[in-house]
Design an enzyme around this catalytic site. Structure first.
Site, PDB file in Angstrom:
ATOM      1  N   GLU A 177      -2.696  -6.180  -0.060  1.00 28.01           N
ATOM      2  CA  GLU A 177      -1.642  -5.496   0.727  1.00 28.01           C
ATOM      3  C   GLU A 177      -0.628  -6.491   1.293  1.00 28.01           C
ATOM      4  OE1 GLU A 177      -3.095  -3.322   4.147  1.00 28.01           O
ATOM      5  OE2 GLU A 177      -1.149  -2.425   4.547  1.00 28.01           O
ATOM      6  N   LYS A 219      -1.457  -2.584  -2.645  1.00 28.80           N
ATOM      7  CA  LYS A 219      -1.027  -1.685  -1.557  1.00 28.80           C
ATOM      8  C   LYS A 219       0.276  -2.227  -0.966  1.00 28.80           C
ATOM      9  CE  LYS A 219      -2.470   0.221   2.913  1.00 28.80           C
ATOM     10  NZ  LYS A 219      -3.560   0.754   3.723  1.00 28.80           N
TER      11      LYS A 219
END
Ligand code: 5MM
Length: 349
Positions: A177, A219
């Site tokens: 992420e 992500k």
């Protein structure tokens, strides 16, 4: 053997029209959100809130995996069943956030570096033993005058890649992420330029650290103008620019992209994900899915207010958001789904 398990888990997490539920706010973030609503900032209140989430009827209809925290993975429902077991019983894969948070980066005013690599191998072994099958680590990139710097992008990218390699060694799917924040007055073009640079650097490091792309998920942020930018953009423009940026940077071997919501309203996050799937789904090499925290939980949290009498209504609101995002994955979300009358009919039907 481990490689095949990683691939299977990663594929399962983005299969069909399901997505991830990020319920991995650190205690301090959770407490801040509770404080705004007058909810006590105690371990028991956090436990009760997380119990409300994991016991939401039908959660598994649109949620494939839930990201827990170190506190939550050790907690139990009132009947004594560990949350991990509650999730597994519903067919939801338990995951865990393992970063230790984004800290000020030395000699880099205004920039952050995520910590948590020390002792990670041992922590991963423990989480795996507790039932976690996937893992999450968030890096934070700030757009401002002269930032993000090359050194901040590279340090975070290398850290993300080292984390991902350790996860795969432990048989756990890493969710990578790198979040370019919405804060600031930057334009859509600037966010696109920075996100493209960050993702190029992250995938370069993932390659160098020998991470198997088929056994991970990305992500990212959607590409958006800063919150204070005078020129905001339409849903279709945001969908186009975001997908173009991802096509330039994310290898087709990656099975899925699970967006963070980053402070967008719940409705906008659903509408933008929907627009991407409407226009591009059939032509993309990876699934476009969600891993929202605020954009799924916030309406439910505001209804709950820490009071048991509102728990069922809060669960309905949570379920509704997962359903909207499931529809967005299919490219079938429409604004009227947010209308209370339509919503009541949908609940009955
Ligand atoms: C960007 O934050 C992640 C996605 O949440 P949103 O959809 O609300 O943007 C989220 O998973 C975040 O990483 C966790 O909540 C942990 O955050 P903190 O800052 O509490 O460690």
């Amino acid at each position: 053997m481990i490689a095949q398990e990683l691939v299977n888990t990663a594929k399962k997490l983005v299969a069909g029209d399901k997505g991830l539920l990020a319920m991995d706010e650190s205690n301090s973030t959770c407490n801040k959100r509770f404080a705004k609503l007058g909810i006590p900032q105690t371990e028991e209140a956090r436990r009760a809130y997380r119990e409300l989430i994991v016991t939401t009827p039908g959660l598994e209809d649109y949620i494939s995996g839930a990201i827990l925290t170190d506190e939550t993975i050790r907690q139990k429902a009132k009947d004594g069943m560990p949350f991990v077991k509650v999730l597994e019983a519903a067919g939801i894969i338990p995951g865990i956030k393992v970063d230790a948070g984004a800290k000020d980066m030395a000699a880099h005013p205004g920039e952050k570096i995520t910590e948590g690599l020390d002792g990670l191998r041992d922590r991963l072994a423990e989480y795996s033993q507790m039932g976690a099958r996937f893992v999450k680590w968030r890096a934070v990139l700030v757009i401002g005058g002269g930032i993000p710097s090359r050194s901040c992008i590279e340090a975070n990218a290398q850290t993300l890649a080292r984390y991902a390699a350790l996860c795969q060694e432990a048989g756990l799917v890493p969710v990578v992420e790198p979040e370019v924040l919405m804060d600031g007055d930057h334009t859509l073009e600037r966010c696109s330029e920075v996100t493209e640079d960050v993702l190029h650097t992250v995938f370069g490091q993932l390659y160098r650290q020998r991470v198997m792309l088929e056994g991970m998920l990305l992500k990212p942020n959607m590409v958006l103008p800063g919150l204070d930018c005078p020129k905001q953009e339409t849903t279709d423009v945001i969908a186009d620019v975001t997908v173009r940026c991802l096509l330039r940077t994310v290898p087709p071997a990656v099975p899925g992209i699970t967006f963070l919501s980053g402070g967008q309203s719940a409705e906008l996050a659903s509408a933008r994900l929907n627009a991407m799937n409407v226009s591009f789904k059939s032509r993309l090499p990876w699934a476009l899915s969600f891993s929202f925290a605020r954009a799924v939980q916030q309406p439910a949290l505001e209804i709950w207010q820490g009071k048991e009498i509102f728990a069922a209504e809060a669960q309905e609101a949570l379920y509704h958001r997962t359903k909207c995002n499931g529809a967005a994955r299919r490219g079938e979300y429409y604004a009227a789904m947010e209308n209370p009358v339509t919503l009541r009919k949908a609940r009955k039907g």
